[in-house]
Design an enzyme around this catalytic site. Structure first.
Site, PDB file in Angstrom:
ATOM      1  N   CYS A 146       0.809  -1.218   0.000  1.00  0.00           N
ATOM      2  CA  CYS A 146       0.000   0.000   0.000  1.00  0.00           C
ATOM      3  C   CYS A 146       0.845   1.272   0.000  1.00  0.00           C
ATOM      4  O   CYS A 146       0.555   2.226  -0.735  1.00  0.00           O
ATOM      5  CB  CYS A 146      -0.951  -0.005   1.199  1.00  0.00           C
ATOM      6  SG  CYS A 146      -0.147  -0.314   2.789  1.00  0.00           S
ATOM      7  N   HIS A 157      -3.378   6.356   4.728  1.00  0.00           N
ATOM      8  CA  HIS A 157      -1.964   6.527   5.055  1.00  0.00           C
ATOM      9  C   HIS A 157      -1.475   7.904   4.595  1.00  0.00           C
ATOM     10  O   HIS A 157      -1.971   8.464   3.607  1.00  0.00           O
ATOM     11  CB  HIS A 157      -1.113   5.476   4.357  1.00  0.00           C
ATOM     12  CG  HIS A 157      -1.285   4.081   4.878  1.00  0.00           C
ATOM     13  ND1 HIS A 157      -2.011   3.782   6.000  1.00  0.00           N
ATOM     14  CD2 HIS A 157      -0.784   2.889   4.419  1.00  0.00           C
ATOM     15  CE1 HIS A 157      -1.964   2.468   6.213  1.00  0.00           C
ATOM     16  NE2 HIS A 157      -1.234   1.914   5.269  1.00  0.00           N
TER      17      HIS A 157
END
Length: 337
Positions: free
Chosen positions: A130, A243
């Site tokens: 990710c 994130h």
């Protein structure tokens, strides 16, 4: 189009359903697979109830006529069942770390190296980590201006990176601490609520964690740049979802801020949110559940005349996982001959 989701009941599996709900794919057959525990569950998809989740077995007939199989059930499951899934010609788009660095498995972010998806002799395409996906989408427009020589990155990774149980533990710890109770610590190595943990995945012999080494190795492969120098520090933060990353990139020639900002503004998959004022930058709180990679705080690196530093935010479960995988399939559908 016949689609399979392996690991359908997990956080990423559920996000696959969400992304596919509105994806421009005519789905004739949706086949869901999971563990014995999740077998039999049904979900609502495009206004109708899905077939019950099937338990994943060694029978390749389960994947007969499947065009794309989106797999997010962990590396060990991916390794064990890869031959079963691909036996009848299904393209397996794998979200685990099982095959990412295999020479005969492409590691793909469509905005960066979409054509690599057509070189998949084993019928397997790997979805990157990710944090890597988020970073390379933002690096691509800079690299097109001038080749990048060196990247430093510090990540601020949400609880969602540890799956549904990670988000549940952060919520539980927060509630416990607010009630004056001792927090439950199971999923993470330490209390995450009201804390930062500079430790994601296990440590390797060089002092970096596997998460940091994934960014080091995967970035080189995706960008076709074996000499690119990449160094990462990955930190778990008490954010529920999405994130963030602080990135420093050094290019071969000195770039102006104007051309960098223009490149970000024109880049596919990137949204520039860059004003030198309060709230003139992306934050994970309001970017969760969205698709782009948001970029802000674009500045010259004061320690390097050829350096650019900037801030990115992206939803880990969408662009960092399920969305990227679905975009790989869409890229193949749109570009195959």
């Amino acid at each position: 189009m016949n689609i399979a989701i392996v690991g359908a009941s997990g956080a990423v599996g559920q996000e696959f359903l969400s992304v596919l709900e509105n994806a421009p794919i005519d789905i004739d057959n949706l086949r869901l697979f999971g563990s014995e525990r999740s077998a039999g569950r049904t979900y609502t998809f495009r206004g109708a109830e899905t077939e019950p989740v099937r338990q994943l077995t060694d029978n390749p007939e389960d994947f007969k006529d499947i065009d794309f199989a989106f797999v997010s059930a962990g590396a060990s499951v991916s390794r064990q069942y890869a031959d079963v899934i691909t036996a009848h010609g299904a393209i397996m788009i794998d979200n685990s770390s099982a095959f990412r660095m295999d020479a005969d498995v492409p590691l793909v972010v469509p905005e960066v190296n979409g054509d690599d998806a057509f070189t998949a002799p084993r019928g397997i395409i790997a979805n990157p980590n990710c944090t890597t996906i988020q970073m390379v989408v933002a690096l691509k427009p800079i690299n097109e201006l001038s080749p990048i020589r060196r990247v430093h990155v510090a990540t601020y990774q949400a609880a969602s990176g540890a799956g549904a149980t990670g988000m549940e533990e952060l919520e539980l710890q927060t509630r416990q601490l607010m009630n004056g109770e001792q927090p439950t610590v199971k999923k993470f190595v330490s209390q995450l609520a009201f804390n930062l943990i500079p430790h994601i995945d296990v440590f390797t012999d060089n002092g970096y964690t596997k998460e940091e080494m994934k960014m080091h190795c995967e970035t080189k492969k995706i960008m076709h740049a074996p000499d690119l120098e990449v160094s990462a520090t990955c930190v778990r933060v008490p954010v529920m979802r999405a994130h963030s990353e602080a990135i420093w990139a050094e290019t071969e020639r000195e770039l102006s801020l104007e051309e960098v900002r223009e490149a970000f503004a024109d880049a596919t998959g990137v949204v520039l949110v860059d004003k030198a004022e309060a709230l003139g930058y992306p934050q994970p709180l309001d970017k969760a559940g969205t698709d782009p990679v948001y970029v802000g705080r674009v500045r010259k690196d004061l320690a390097n005349s050829k350096g650019i530093t900037f801030w990115t935010v992206a939803d880990q479960i969408r662009k960092g996982a399920a969305l990227n995988a679905v975009q790989i399939a869409l890229y193949i559908i749109a570009h195959r001959k």
